[in-house]
Design a protein around this motif. Structure first.
Motif, mmCIF file in Angstrom:
data_model
loop_
_atom_site.group_PDB
_atom_site.id
_atom_site.type_symbol
_atom_site.label_atom_id
_atom_site.label_comp_id
_atom_site.label_asym_id
_atom_site.label_seq_id
_atom_site.Cartn_x
_atom_site.Cartn_y
_atom_site.Cartn_z
ATOM 1 N N ALA A 213 58.369 94.915 45.591
ATOM 2 C CA ALA A 213 60.145 95.492 44.949
ATOM 3 C C ALA A 213 60.340 96.386 43.606
ATOM 4 O O ALA A 213 59.087 96.185 42.542
ATOM 5 C CB ALA A 213 60.611 94.197 44.907
ATOM 6 N N ASP A 214 61.614 96.926 44.139
ATOM 7 C CA ASP A 214 61.882 98.052 43.163
ATOM 8 C C ASP A 214 62.552 96.712 41.599
ATOM 9 O O ASP A 214 63.858 96.649 42.044
ATOM 10 C CB ASP A 214 62.308 99.157 43.597
ATOM 11 C CG ASP A 214 62.822 100.141 42.679
ATOM 12 O OD1 ASP A 214 63.760 99.865 41.222
ATOM 13 O OD2 ASP A 214 63.486 101.501 42.770
ATOM 14 N N ALA B 254 53.039 86.883 38.728
ATOM 15 C CA ALA B 254 53.644 88.419 39.279
ATOM 16 C C ALA B 254 52.247 89.472 38.552
ATOM 17 O O ALA B 254 51.944 89.696 37.665
ATOM 18 C CB ALA B 254 54.893 88.761 38.933
ATOM 19 N N ILE B 255 52.507 90.722 39.190
ATOM 20 C CA ILE B 255 52.072 92.321 39.193
ATOM 21 C C ILE B 255 52.580 92.852 38.924
ATOM 22 O O ILE B 255 53.966 93.319 39.908
ATOM 23 C CB ILE B 255 50.855 92.242 40.252
ATOM 24 C CG1 ILE B 255 49.747 91.131 40.641
ATOM 25 C CG2 ILE B 255 49.912 93.731 39.302
ATOM 26 C CD1 ILE B 255 48.945 91.415 41.853
ATOM 27 N N LEU B 256 52.631 93.186 37.871
ATOM 28 C CA LEU B 256 53.921 94.780 37.794
ATOM 29 C C LEU B 256 53.107 96.603 37.675
ATOM 30 O O LEU B 256 51.972 95.956 37.307
ATOM 31 C CB LEU B 256 54.374 94.458 36.047
ATOM 32 C CG LEU B 256 55.266 93.558 35.826
ATOM 33 C CD1 LEU B 256 54.997 93.532 34.262
ATOM 34 C CD2 LEU B 256 56.122 92.841 36.856
ATOM 35 N N GLN B 257 53.356 97.153 37.892
ATOM 36 C CA GLN B 257 52.920 98.732 38.719
ATOM 37 C C GLN B 257 54.118 99.460 37.977
ATOM 38 O O GLN B 257 55.014 99.340 39.155
ATOM 39 C CB GLN B 257 51.909 98.793 39.526
ATOM 40 C CG GLN B 257 51.348 100.112 39.659
ATOM 41 C CD GLN B 257 50.913 99.967 40.968
ATOM 42 O OE1 GLN B 257 50.790 100.771 40.809
ATOM 43 N NE2 GLN B 257 49.544 98.772 40.372
ATOM 44 N N GLN B 258 53.883 100.232 36.842
ATOM 45 C CA GLN B 258 55.065 101.255 37.064
ATOM 46 C C GLN B 258 54.741 102.578 37.843
ATOM 47 O O GLN B 258 53.442 102.967 38.275
ATOM 48 C CB GLN B 258 54.812 102.071 35.334
ATOM 49 C CG GLN B 258 55.673 100.981 34.148
ATOM 50 C CD GLN B 258 55.760 101.868 33.386
ATOM 51 O OE1 GLN B 258 55.663 102.884 32.863
ATOM 52 N NE2 GLN B 258 54.829 100.836 31.772
ATOM 53 N N ARG C 250 49.639 95.235 35.833
ATOM 54 C CA ARG C 250 50.186 94.132 35.081
ATOM 55 C C ARG C 250 50.290 92.691 35.546
ATOM 56 O O ARG C 250 50.772 92.917 35.674
ATOM 57 C CB ARG C 250 50.696 94.983 33.533
ATOM 58 C CG ARG C 250 51.145 93.612 32.264
ATOM 59 C CD ARG C 250 51.643 94.200 31.215
ATOM 60 N NE ARG C 250 51.631 92.876 30.626
ATOM 61 C CZ ARG C 250 51.937 92.683 29.635
ATOM 62 N NH1 ARG C 250 52.914 94.254 29.130
ATOM 63 N NH2 ARG C 250 52.481 91.641 28.911
ATOM 64 N N TRP C 251 49.011 92.134 35.193
ATOM 65 C CA TRP C 251 49.023 91.019 35.867
ATOM 66 C C TRP C 251 50.188 89.948 34.840
ATOM 67 O O TRP C 251 49.925 89.588 33.769
ATOM 68 C CB TRP C 251 48.161 89.887 35.817
ATOM 69 C CG TRP C 251 47.267 90.761 37.154
ATOM 70 C CD1 TRP C 251 47.074 91.558 36.937
ATOM 71 C CD2 TRP C 251 47.084 89.518 38.512
ATOM 72 N NE1 TRP C 251 46.216 91.856 37.793
ATOM 73 C CE2 TRP C 251 46.541 91.055 39.127
ATOM 74 C CE3 TRP C 251 47.392 89.119 38.820
ATOM 75 C CZ2 TRP C 251 45.764 90.628 40.359
ATOM 76 C CZ3 TRP C 251 46.618 88.936 39.878
ATOM 77 C CH2 TRP C 251 46.386 89.369 40.967
ATOM 78 N N LEU C 252 51.091 89.627 34.731
ATOM 79 C CA LEU C 252 51.903 88.750 34.193
ATOM 80 C C LEU C 252 52.360 87.056 35.054
ATOM 81 O O LEU C 252 52.846 86.875 35.497
ATOM 82 C CB LEU C 252 53.695 89.112 34.217
ATOM 83 C CG LEU C 252 54.810 88.330 32.863
ATOM 84 C CD1 LEU C 252 54.615 89.081 31.938
ATOM 85 C CD2 LEU C 252 56.143 89.313 33.673
ATOM 86 N N LEU D 276 59.668 100.673 38.138
ATOM 87 C CA LEU D 276 58.963 99.754 38.267
ATOM 88 C C LEU D 276 59.074 98.933 39.246
ATOM 89 O O LEU D 276 59.777 99.082 39.988
ATOM 90 C CB LEU D 276 59.134 98.872 36.858
ATOM 91 C CG LEU D 276 58.735 97.399 35.955
ATOM 92 C CD1 LEU D 276 56.644 97.913 35.885
ATOM 93 C CD2 LEU D 276 58.964 96.664 35.445
ATOM 94 N N TRP D 277 57.518 98.658 39.426
ATOM 95 C CA TRP D 277 57.531 97.984 40.733
ATOM 96 C C TRP D 277 57.159 96.271 40.403
ATOM 97 O O TRP D 277 56.185 96.196 39.982
ATOM 98 C CB TRP D 277 56.588 98.501 41.962
ATOM 99 C CG TRP D 277 57.004 100.073 42.059
ATOM 100 C CD1 TRP D 277 56.553 101.098 41.231
ATOM 101 C CD2 TRP D 277 58.241 99.670 43.296
ATOM 102 N NE1 TRP D 277 58.111 101.940 42.049
ATOM 103 C CE2 TRP D 277 58.485 101.017 43.018
ATOM 104 C CE3 TRP D 277 58.689 99.011 44.149
ATOM 105 C CZ2 TRP D 277 59.142 102.315 43.671
ATOM 106 C CZ3 TRP D 277 59.396 99.989 45.011
ATOM 107 C CH2 TRP D 277 59.947 100.523 44.949
#
Length: 88
Positions: free
Chosen positions: A12-13, A36-40, A53-55, A70-71
């Motif tokens: 999701a954006d 959660a996983i974040l990806q730019q 990045r695992w949050l 950022l996804w």
């Protein structure tokens, strides 16, 4: 902080969900019970892509100004997170 929510494991954006302009520095806090996983990036990662990045739940991440996008994703039931613009 504004809250964003998704209900699936799809990427999701974050900028679109939060209403914050892309490229704005962000502070994001995972409020879900799952990691959660974040990806730019300017476009969504592939559905099978689990890199980034695992949050952990309850933790925060800072995204510097200038990010093209950022996804976020969280399996299996989506994500709830707080997002604040202008954080970095």
């Amino acid at each position: 902080m504004p809250q964003i929510k998704t209900t699936t494991s799809a990427w999701a954006d974050v900028y679109a969900l939060s209403g914050i302009a892309p490229g704005t520095a962000l502070l994001i806090q995972n409020q879900s019970g799952n990691v959660a996983i974040l990806q730019q990036g300017a476009v969504a990662p592939a559905a099978t892509d689990n890199t980034g990045r695992w949050l952990q739940s309850g933790l925060e991440a800072v995204v510097d100004a200038g990010a093209a996008g950022l996804w976020i994703r969280c399996s299996p039931n989506g994500i709830t997170a707080y997002v604040q613009g202008g954080a970095a």
